[in-house]
Design a protein around this motif. Structure first.
Motif, PDB file in Angstrom:
ATOM      1  N   PHE A 379      22.585  37.364  45.136  1.00 40.25           N
ATOM      2  CA  PHE A 379      22.032  36.534  44.064  1.00 40.25           C
ATOM      3  C   PHE A 379      21.759  37.360  42.804  1.00 40.25           C
ATOM      4  CE2 PHE A 379      21.077  33.446  47.452  1.00 40.25           C
ATOM      5  CZ  PHE A 379      21.507  32.289  46.825  1.00 40.25           C
ATOM      6  N   THR A 380      21.292  38.593  42.992  1.00 39.43           N
ATOM      7  CA  THR A 380      21.086  39.470  41.838  1.00 39.43           C
ATOM      8  C   THR A 380      22.398  39.751  41.126  1.00 39.43           C
ATOM      9  OG1 THR A 380      19.149  40.528  42.833  1.00 39.43           O
ATOM     10  CG2 THR A 380      20.293  41.761  41.122  1.00 39.43           C
ATOM     11  N   ALA A 381      23.440  40.054  41.895  1.00 41.72           N
ATOM     12  CA  ALA A 381      24.746  40.321  41.294  1.00 41.72           C
ATOM     13  C   ALA A 381      25.258  39.102  40.538  1.00 41.72           C
ATOM     14  CB  ALA A 381      25.737  40.738  42.373  1.00 41.72           C
ATOM     15  N   LEU A 382      25.081  37.919  41.108  1.00 42.06           N
ATOM     16  CA  LEU A 382      25.549  36.700  40.447  1.00 42.06           C
ATOM     17  C   LEU A 382      24.802  36.454  39.138  1.00 42.06           C
ATOM     18  CD1 LEU A 382      27.215  34.074  40.474  1.00 42.06           C
ATOM     19  CD2 LEU A 382      25.392  33.030  41.837  1.00 42.06           C
ATOM     20  N   LEU A 383      23.472  36.489  39.188  1.00 41.67           N
ATOM     21  CA  LEU A 383      22.683  36.223  37.981  1.00 41.67           C
ATOM     22  C   LEU A 383      22.886  37.301  36.926  1.00 41.67           C
ATOM     23  CD1 LEU A 383      19.319  35.038  39.602  1.00 41.67           C
ATOM     24  CD2 LEU A 383      21.033  33.614  38.476  1.00 41.67           C
ATOM     25  N   GLY A 436       5.340  38.467  46.994  1.00 37.15           N
ATOM     26  CA  GLY A 436       5.568  38.167  48.392  1.00 37.15           C
ATOM     27  C   GLY A 436       6.661  37.153  48.642  1.00 37.15           C
ATOM     28  N   THR A 437       7.514  36.902  47.642  1.00 43.89           N
ATOM     29  CA  THR A 437       8.618  35.960  47.802  1.00 43.89           C
ATOM     30  C   THR A 437       9.934  36.670  47.530  1.00 43.89           C
ATOM     31  OG1 THR A 437       8.608  35.222  45.490  1.00 43.89           O
ATOM     32  CG2 THR A 437       7.143  34.084  47.028  1.00 43.89           C
ATOM     33  N   LEU A 438      10.965  36.266  48.250  1.00 47.97           N
ATOM     34  CA  LEU A 438      12.292  36.830  48.012  1.00 47.97           C
ATOM     35  C   LEU A 438      12.817  36.418  46.643  1.00 47.97           C
ATOM     36  CD1 LEU A 438      14.450  38.562  49.414  1.00 47.97           C
ATOM     37  CD2 LEU A 438      15.499  36.445  50.226  1.00 47.97           C
ATOM     38  N   PHE A 439      12.438  35.247  46.180  1.00 50.88           N
ATOM     39  CA  PHE A 439      12.843  34.794  44.849  1.00 50.88           C
ATOM     40  C   PHE A 439      12.284  35.719  43.766  1.00 50.88           C
ATOM     41  CE2 PHE A 439      12.111  31.920  41.135  1.00 50.88           C
ATOM     42  CZ  PHE A 439      13.446  31.744  40.787  1.00 50.88           C
ATOM     43  N   GLY A 440      11.040  36.161  43.942  1.00 45.84           N
ATOM     44  CA  GLY A 440      10.465  37.102  42.985  1.00 45.84           C
ATOM     45  C   GLY A 440      11.210  38.425  42.971  1.00 45.84           C
ATOM     46  N   ILE A 441      11.597  38.917  44.155  1.00 45.00           N
ATOM     47  CA  ILE A 441      12.363  40.164  44.222  1.00 45.00           C
ATOM     48  C   ILE A 441      13.701  39.995  43.521  1.00 45.00           C
ATOM     49  CG2 ILE A 441      13.518  41.763  45.800  1.00 45.00           C
ATOM     50  CD1 ILE A 441      11.270  41.298  47.781  1.00 45.00           C
ATOM     51  N   HIS A 445      14.883  42.210  40.354  1.00 44.83           N
ATOM     52  CA  HIS A 445      16.117  42.993  40.458  1.00 44.83           C
ATOM     53  C   HIS A 445      17.133  42.562  39.407  1.00 44.83           C
ATOM     54  CE1 HIS A 445      15.509  44.410  44.900  1.00 44.83           C
ATOM     55  NE2 HIS A 445      14.597  44.875  44.062  1.00 44.83           N
ATOM     56  N   THR A 446      17.145  41.288  39.066  1.00 42.56           N
ATOM     57  CA  THR A 446      18.066  40.814  38.029  1.00 42.56           C
ATOM     58  C   THR A 446      17.751  41.460  36.691  1.00 42.56           C
ATOM     59  OG1 THR A 446      18.368  38.689  39.153  1.00 42.56           O
ATOM     60  CG2 THR A 446      18.906  38.778  36.813  1.00 42.56           C
ATOM     61  N   ALA A 447      16.465  41.536  36.353  1.00 37.05           N
ATOM     62  CA  ALA A 447      16.071  42.191  35.107  1.00 37.05           C
ATOM     63  C   ALA A 447      16.490  43.656  35.098  1.00 37.05           C
ATOM     64  CB  ALA A 447      14.562  42.064  34.902  1.00 37.05           C
ATOM     65  N   ASP A 508      19.643  49.020  46.931  1.00 38.76           N
ATOM     66  CA  ASP A 508      19.003  50.319  47.117  1.00 38.76           C
ATOM     67  C   ASP A 508      17.593  50.370  46.530  1.00 38.76           C
ATOM     68  OD1 ASP A 508      18.957  53.025  47.978  1.00 38.76           O
ATOM     69  OD2 ASP A 508      19.427  53.688  45.946  1.00 38.76           O
ATOM     70  N   GLU A 509      17.206  49.366  45.750  1.00 40.68           N
ATOM     71  CA  GLU A 509      15.910  49.408  45.068  1.00 40.68           C
ATOM     72  C   GLU A 509      14.771  49.280  46.075  1.00 40.68           C
ATOM     73  OE1 GLU A 509      12.526  49.117  43.034  1.00 40.68           O
ATOM     74  OE2 GLU A 509      13.160  47.375  44.209  1.00 40.68           O
ATOM     75  N   VAL A 510      13.774  50.156  45.950  1.00 44.65           N
ATOM     76  CA  VAL A 510      12.699  50.177  46.930  1.00 44.65           C
ATOM     77  C   VAL A 510      11.317  50.052  46.300  1.00 44.65           C
ATOM     78  CG1 VAL A 510      12.657  52.699  46.957  1.00 44.65           C
ATOM     79  CG2 VAL A 510      11.723  51.445  48.894  1.00 44.65           C
ATOM     80  N   VAL A 511      11.117  50.589  45.091  1.00 46.36           N
ATOM     81  CA  VAL A 511       9.767  50.635  44.529  1.00 46.36           C
ATOM     82  C   VAL A 511       9.270  49.238  44.180  1.00 46.36           C
ATOM     83  CG1 VAL A 511       8.325  51.609  42.708  1.00 46.36           C
ATOM     84  CG2 VAL A 511      10.211  52.952  43.644  1.00 46.36           C
ATOM     85  N   ILE A 512      10.060  48.469  43.433  1.00 47.65           N
ATOM     86  CA  ILE A 512       9.659  47.105  43.089  1.00 47.65           C
ATOM     87  C   ILE A 512       9.512  46.257  44.352  1.00 47.65           C
ATOM     88  CG2 ILE A 512      10.393  44.995  41.919  1.00 47.65           C
ATOM     89  CD1 ILE A 512      11.744  46.723  39.821  1.00 47.65           C
TER      90      ILE A 512
END
Length: 569
Positions: A379-383, A436-441, A445-447, A508-512
């Motif tokens: 979803f991140t790649a698409l957006l 705490g939501t996957l949508f927030g992640i 990640h999109t930003a 690979d993103e872990v901190v956010i």
């Protein structure tokens, strides 16, 4: 009769050209609007709120900033962070420069091997690399056993600033090698031959000619590594300790445990100011050095006359081999660890088993983490691809005076230290109910991924002949048909590259993801982090080795095939 007719028609042509000019600019702004709106909501506005909190929480004023310079502890942490970043940058420079120089001298096949050795840790998960270093540096680990014959066997590495510095140097080394190699590959080596033919010794010719010409790559690599090191969180959290904390760890504690958004925001703003100062100085230095390069020359291949490999002295061969081992060996440690039958992180293992691979694909928490990571990455790649591609197309349609500022705004998530981005997102999403939501992640990640798509597509646009869509229009194609038949196929490699970068960035993103995690929204890097810090779960070795193999094989094949094609041509 002809002259008056031409004079009368000229203003008409000018009047017709202006609306088209305005339509092009307007379409550029429309294409930019979605990406700018997304970054404004997900990044710029939350960043401004963090700054506001730093001067209003818990009370209005500059108390949070005053405490940074008066409590004693914050200055020590900041000083330690700056020192580690400087040492990592300097040590990385000493390791990376000869390696990058050797890459320009060897033949195509050996260059493919050296590039692969750099790219494998570059693309491999940061959690996998840090886990490998944790295994090597633990008490009674491999490094401690190797130095014991020298009377240093009782030296404790894990939990020290030294361990953090060593790991950060290896993790960030590719970010130094690649810019240096890119700059060195453009240097005309005939200049060195000319200087030596005029009587200059080899060392002086290198020092006076080659080193200054390679300075833009040095400045770019060192400044990038220094800025990245300032916001590092994972490595200090895994290999360091609270006694030797770096600023990212303190920001994490103040935000997640103490909910001190004012104090954490002040530390984040201070870190951002230091980052901007470093980038400003490096950009000025790089501009001055770049002006020394004569414009317009066509460099010879770095490998030497006739495309043959240049001379690689014995000391440089040995040095390059040692750097290659430093780059590759720690990452490869996780592969034998994944076949261990034990329940600890002992290396080498006492017994062999496939139990951790079985757990990786059968355990509910691990399978859920893998699914969440893949879902978030797709979803991140698409957006990010949609927003970044339209933004890159819009930038090219604007006047040059607007491009610089807007391009800087689009790339701003890359400039801000990663820990500050996590703080910004956590503070904003806490208010919006997205924690705490996957949508927030996915949104966060999109930003972070939009800049990578903008860079990839913009690079492709700059290499494309802008007259081709006009030719298609002159042959009767509609604007949509010209884009679909001409522009889009030419942009497709850049779009696909941006999509891959966006997917890997999210994967690979872990901190956010650590800041936003919840029982139903744990990604694979977070699960790997928790398997080391919360519980001792060797399943991380199976996950790490799988990532290493999936990254290494395609890169190696691509480099070998490319080298063979280049050799054939």
């Amino acid at each position: 009769m002809a002259a008056p007719t031409a004079t009368a028609e000229a203003p008409t042509a000018g009047r017709l050209a202006r609306p088209r000019f305005d339509r092009t600019r307007a379409s550029g702004w429309l294409l930019l609007l979605p990406a700018l709106a997304a970054l404004a909501v997900l990044f710029v506005l939350p960043l401004s709120n963090v700054f506001v909190d730093s001067v209003t929480e818990p009370e209005a004023g500059l108390g949070n900033y005053a405490s940074l310079f008066t409590d004693g502890y914050t200055l020590r942490v900041l000083g330690r962070t700056l020192l580690v970043a400087f040492v990592v940058s300097a040590a990385g420079l000493l390791l990376a420069y000869p390696y990058a120089y050797a890459m320009t001298l060897v033949g195509p096949m050996m260059r493919a091997v050296l590039v692969t050795i750099v790219l494998i840790p570059f693309w491999t998960s940061m959690m996998a690399r840090n886990f490998a270093w944790m295994v090597l540096m633990q008490d009674e680990g491999l490094i401690q056993r190797m130095i014991s014959p020298f009377g240093l066997g009782d030296v404790t590495l894990l939990g020290t600033t030294l361990a953090v510095g060593i790991s950060m140097t290896q993790v960030l080394l590719p970010f130094l090698v690649l810019p240096m190699y890119s700059a060195m590959d453009q240097i005309d080596r005939r200049l060195l031959s000319a200087a030596q033919s005029l009587g200059a010794p080899r060392g002086r010719a290198f020092r006076r000619i080659y080193l200054p010409l390679s300075m833009p790559g040095i400045v770019a690599g060192v400044s990038l590594v220094f800025v990245l090191a300032l916001g590092f969180y994972v490595t200090p959290a895994l290999l360091g300790s609270t006694r030797n904390a770096m600023i990212a760890q303190v920001i994490n504690v103040r935000t997640k445990e103490l909910l001190d958004f004012g104090g954490a925001g002040a530390m984040g703003v201070l870190l951002l100011v230091v980052t901007l100062l470093v980038l400003g100085v490096s950009r000025r230095l790089a501009g001055q050095r770049a002006s020394a390069v004569a414009p317009g020359y066509q460099p010879a291949r770095s490998s030497g006359k006739g495309g043959q490999p240049g001379e690689l002295r014995p000391w440089l061969k040995g040095y390059t081999a040692l750097v290659a081992i430093l780059l590759a060996a720690p990452t490869l440690v996780v592969i034998p660890m994944s076949f261990s039958s034990g329940t600890t992180f002992k290396f080498p293992p006492d017994g062999w088993s496939l139990r951790w691979y079985e757990r990786l694909f059968t355990s509910p928490e691990w399978t859920a983490a893998i699914f969440n990571s893949i879902q978030a990455g797709l979803f991140t790649a698409l957006l990010a691809t949609l927003l970044g591609t339209t933004a890159a197309l819009g930038l090219m349609r604007l006047a040059p005076r607007w491009r610089g500022a807007l391009n800087g705004l689009l790339l701003s998530p890359l400039i801000v230290p990663h820990i500050l981005v996590a703080l910004v997102v956590f503070a904003a999403f806490l208010q919006w109910g997205l924690n705490g939501t996957l949508f927030g992640i996915i949104l966060a990640h999109t930003a972070m991924a939009i800049p990578f798509v903008v860079i990839a597509v913009t690079a492709r646009l700059q290499g494309m002949d802008s007259r081709l869509p006009g030719v298609a229009a002159s042959l009767g194609a509609s604007p949509f048909s010209a884009f679909r038949r001409v522009t889009f196929p030419l942009l497709l490699p850049g779009i696909l590259s941006g999509a891959v970068l966006a997917f890997v960035t999210s994967l690979d993103e872990v901190v956010i993801a650590l800041f936003l995690q919840a029982p139903g929204a744990i990604t694979l890097p977070v699960q790997m982090f928790n398997s080391v810090t919360v519980q001792i779960d060797p399943t991380i070795s199976a996950a790490s080795s799988l990532i290493v193999v999936l990254v290494s094989v395609p890169i190696l094949l691509a480099q070998v095939i490319g080298a063979r094609r280049g050799k054939g041509r």
